[in-house]
Write an enzyme that holds these catalytic residues in place. Sequence first.
Site, PDB file in Angstrom:
ATOM      1  N   PRO A  65       1.037  -1.206   0.175  1.00  0.00           N
ATOM      2  CG  PRO A  65      -0.630  -1.564   1.768  1.00  0.00           C
ATOM      3  CD  PRO A  65       0.571  -2.134   1.118  1.00  0.00           C
ATOM      4  N   GLY A  73       2.482   4.403   1.301  1.00  0.00           N
ATOM      5  CA  GLY A  73       2.583   5.090   2.403  1.00  0.00           C
ATOM      6  C   GLY A  73       3.141   4.096   3.508  1.00  0.00           C
ATOM      7  CB  CYS A  74       3.238   0.483   3.754  1.00  0.00           C
ATOM      8  SG  CYS A  74       1.545   0.190   4.831  1.00  0.00           S
ATOM      9  CB  VAL A  75       8.846   2.583   4.463  1.00  0.00           C
ATOM     10  CG1 VAL A  75       8.257   3.875   3.626  1.00  0.00           C
ATOM     11  CG2 VAL A  75       8.487   2.922   5.761  1.00  0.00           C
TER      12      VAL A  75
END
Lengths: 99, 133, 111
Positions: free
Chosen positions: C107, C109-111
């Site tokens: 997704p 925005g997820c790192v």
Amino acid sequence: MLHTVNKSPFERNTLESCLRHAKKGSAVLLIEDGVYGALKGTTVSGKVSEAMKSVTVYALQPDIEARGVQNRVLDGIKLVDYGGFVDLVTEHNATQSWL
Amino acid sequence: MTDEMMEEGGAPGGVVKKFLYVNRKAPYGTIYALESLEVVLISAAFEQDVSLAFLDDGVYQIVKGQDTKSVGVKNFSPTYRALEGYDVEKLYVEKESLEARGLTEEDLIVPVQVISTEEIADLMESHDVILSF
Amino acid sequence: MPTIEVAGKTIEVDEEGYLQNRTDWSEEIATAMAKEDDCDLTQNHWEVINFLREYYDEYQIAPAVRVLTKAIGKKLGPDKGNSKYLYELFPYGPAKQACKYAGLPKPTGCV
């Protein structure tokens, strides 16, 4: 002589400059954001229609479709695919890219 | 960012600021439009007060009927319809920019508020942070 | 580039195990990825995985977990649209883990 324009006419003056320099009988190919210059009902439509009395204007169909404007192309503009782009380049003695 | 952080989200220290994203570029000729959209999606996790403005060639970002199959790049226009689920519901479009391009509200892929140049200017004045693309 | 082997086929993945090409996806691949994580996919898992695939088809992104939770609640009811339920199904994080099995990118925005 082939001229190509790849910038939006609403953001740069490249299309205007191109049309000023395009001599009678030359070809103008609109590509990338340049295809916004190929549309009806805009503030530049008049200028392009006027130019079409002396030059042939083409627009790259894949770029037209990507931008969702396939139903707004000015009458008289010829749509070409990538193969047609190559043909235009080879048919003309030189190409000026208005970047 | 972990899922947990995304979930808790919220404004650091509980301060909610008003963010305005100003979109002025056509979608595929440059990377600005896609970058803006990604930043909007990422920052939506922080539950700020977010508004988007589309003016000049930026209005082309949300034109219906985009089909990028032949150019081999991703069509990201459907993603604007996901913004509502991210609680980004304030989308403004400049009337003069639409008119200059022969476009109307019906040509757009998402519901928007069409406002004048003057109202766009007021919008800029009334926000704490403006992110320009 | 890292790869995984599923049913005799070699599939390209990124360094975190997400599919490089979304079109490579199959249920067998999802099951194999889950097995790697010691997770047996149940009907409840598939519900979320299929939901994510539909979401991606419609919006061209993988949703953030907050958005996923809300959307699942809308579609499948409040007993499923909450983080406790989703974390029990996908202990590595519902968005991240389920997206991987669904063949989607991580997704935004997820790192």
